[in-house]
Design an enzyme around this catalytic site. Structure first.
Site, mmCIF file in Angstrom:
data_model
loop_
_atom_site.group_PDB
_atom_site.id
_atom_site.type_symbol
_atom_site.label_atom_id
_atom_site.label_comp_id
_atom_site.label_asym_id
_atom_site.label_seq_id
_atom_site.Cartn_x
_atom_site.Cartn_y
_atom_site.Cartn_z
ATOM 1 N N HIS A 19 39.734 48.694 43.311
ATOM 2 C CA HIS A 19 41.101 47.907 43.758
ATOM 3 C C HIS A 19 42.222 48.535 43.139
ATOM 4 O O HIS A 19 42.123 48.856 42.019
ATOM 5 C CB HIS A 19 40.936 46.580 43.598
ATOM 6 C CG HIS A 19 40.487 46.025 42.115
ATOM 7 N ND1 HIS A 19 39.411 46.190 41.613
ATOM 8 C CD2 HIS A 19 41.282 45.710 40.987
ATOM 9 C CE1 HIS A 19 39.215 45.855 40.301
ATOM 10 N NE2 HIS A 19 40.491 45.577 39.951
ATOM 11 N N HIS B 192 46.160 47.440 41.916
ATOM 12 C CA HIS B 192 46.908 46.371 41.723
ATOM 13 C C HIS B 192 48.328 46.786 42.301
ATOM 14 O O HIS B 192 48.631 47.963 42.039
ATOM 15 C CB HIS B 192 47.277 46.188 40.239
ATOM 16 C CG HIS B 192 45.868 45.379 39.655
ATOM 17 N ND1 HIS B 192 45.487 44.281 39.369
ATOM 18 C CD2 HIS B 192 44.734 46.036 39.169
ATOM 19 C CE1 HIS B 192 44.501 43.966 38.836
ATOM 20 N NE2 HIS B 192 43.737 45.107 38.791
HETATM 21 P P1 AMP Z 1 40.601 44.456 37.170
HETATM 22 O O1 AMP Z 1 40.682 43.995 35.625
HETATM 23 O O2 AMP Z 1 41.343 45.562 37.299
HETATM 24 O O3 AMP Z 1 38.991 44.577 37.573
HETATM 25 O O4 AMP Z 1 41.203 43.246 38.181
HETATM 26 C C1 AMP Z 1 40.506 42.253 38.689
HETATM 27 C C2 AMP Z 1 41.732 41.348 39.397
HETATM 28 O O5 AMP Z 1 41.138 40.450 40.316
HETATM 29 C C3 AMP Z 1 42.492 40.358 38.389
HETATM 30 O O6 AMP Z 1 43.770 40.707 38.180
HETATM 31 C C4 AMP Z 1 42.116 39.056 38.475
HETATM 32 O O7 AMP Z 1 43.158 38.242 38.448
HETATM 33 C C5 AMP Z 1 41.862 39.235 40.137
HETATM 34 N N1 AMP Z 1 40.838 38.416 40.601
HETATM 35 C C6 AMP Z 1 39.508 38.008 40.202
HETATM 36 N N2 AMP Z 1 38.955 37.231 41.235
HETATM 37 C C7 AMP Z 1 39.679 36.876 42.169
HETATM 38 C C8 AMP Z 1 39.591 36.428 43.473
HETATM 39 N N3 AMP Z 1 38.759 35.806 44.024
HETATM 40 N N4 AMP Z 1 40.696 36.620 44.377
HETATM 41 C C9 AMP Z 1 41.841 37.248 44.130
HETATM 42 N N5 AMP Z 1 41.870 38.059 42.866
HETATM 43 C C10 AMP Z 1 40.911 37.774 42.049
#
Ligand code: AMP
Length: 141
Positions: free
Chosen positions: A102, A104
């Site tokens: 993903h 951001h």
């Molecule tokens: P990373 O640490 O780069 O893997 O980011 C994962 C991101 O996903 C974090 O910013 C979380 O806040 C976000 N996140 C976790 N679960 C969900 C969800 N169900 N829907 C939307 N965002 C999420």
């Protein structure tokens, strides 16, 4: 890295759990980060399985980057932040917490203005209102 087909983003792609969606096409999905670092923080994912940038087929990475640019332009149009960060983490030590690739899209409104990463859940109505602004910007251009 091993890919867990039941990770939270894989489940979102399959429609097993909800998300606050802003954009979808055949290859990618964009939705609001549940624990945003700033107002308008969105995530872009490819639909194919891949734990991170290193493990995902290049054509899927390319599709996700195209959508990331599209969503970033919409976030810029909707919130007019003076700055915008695009981030992507590979591996827990690098800060990755969800193991499906993903990107951001994080608007930056001022120095030191970002909240901590993946820490505090936003109110559902705020996320929905921010998503509506991004969707409107996407529809407008
Ligand atoms: P990373 O640490 O780069 O893997 O980011 C994962 C991101 O996903 C974090 O910013 C979380 O806040 C976000 N996140 C976790 N679960 C969900 C969800 N169900 N829907 C939307 N965002 C999420």
């Amino acid at each position: 890295m091993t890919y867990d087909p039941d990770n939270i983003f894989a489940r979102i792609v399959r429609g097993e759990i909800p998300c606050v969606r802003v954009y979808e096409d055949a290859d990618t999905l964009a939705f609001m980060d549940l624990m945003p670092q700033s107002e308008g923080h969105a995530l872009v994912i490819p639909k194919v399985a891949g734990a991170n940038l290193l493990d995902t087929p290049p054509e899927s990475v390319a599709a996700a980057i195209r959508t990331t640019q599209r969503v970033a332009r919409a976030v810029q149009g909707a919130f007019a932040p003076p700055g915008l960060i695009i981030t992507q983490f590979n591996g827990p030590v690098a800060g990755q917490t969800v193991f499906h690739l993903h990107f951001h899209v994080i608007p930056v409104y001022g120095a030191g203005g970002l909240r901590l990463h993946a820490r505090e859940m936003a109110a559902a109505d705020v996320l929905e209102a921010n998503a509506a602004r991004i969707r409107a910007a996407l529809a407008g251009g």
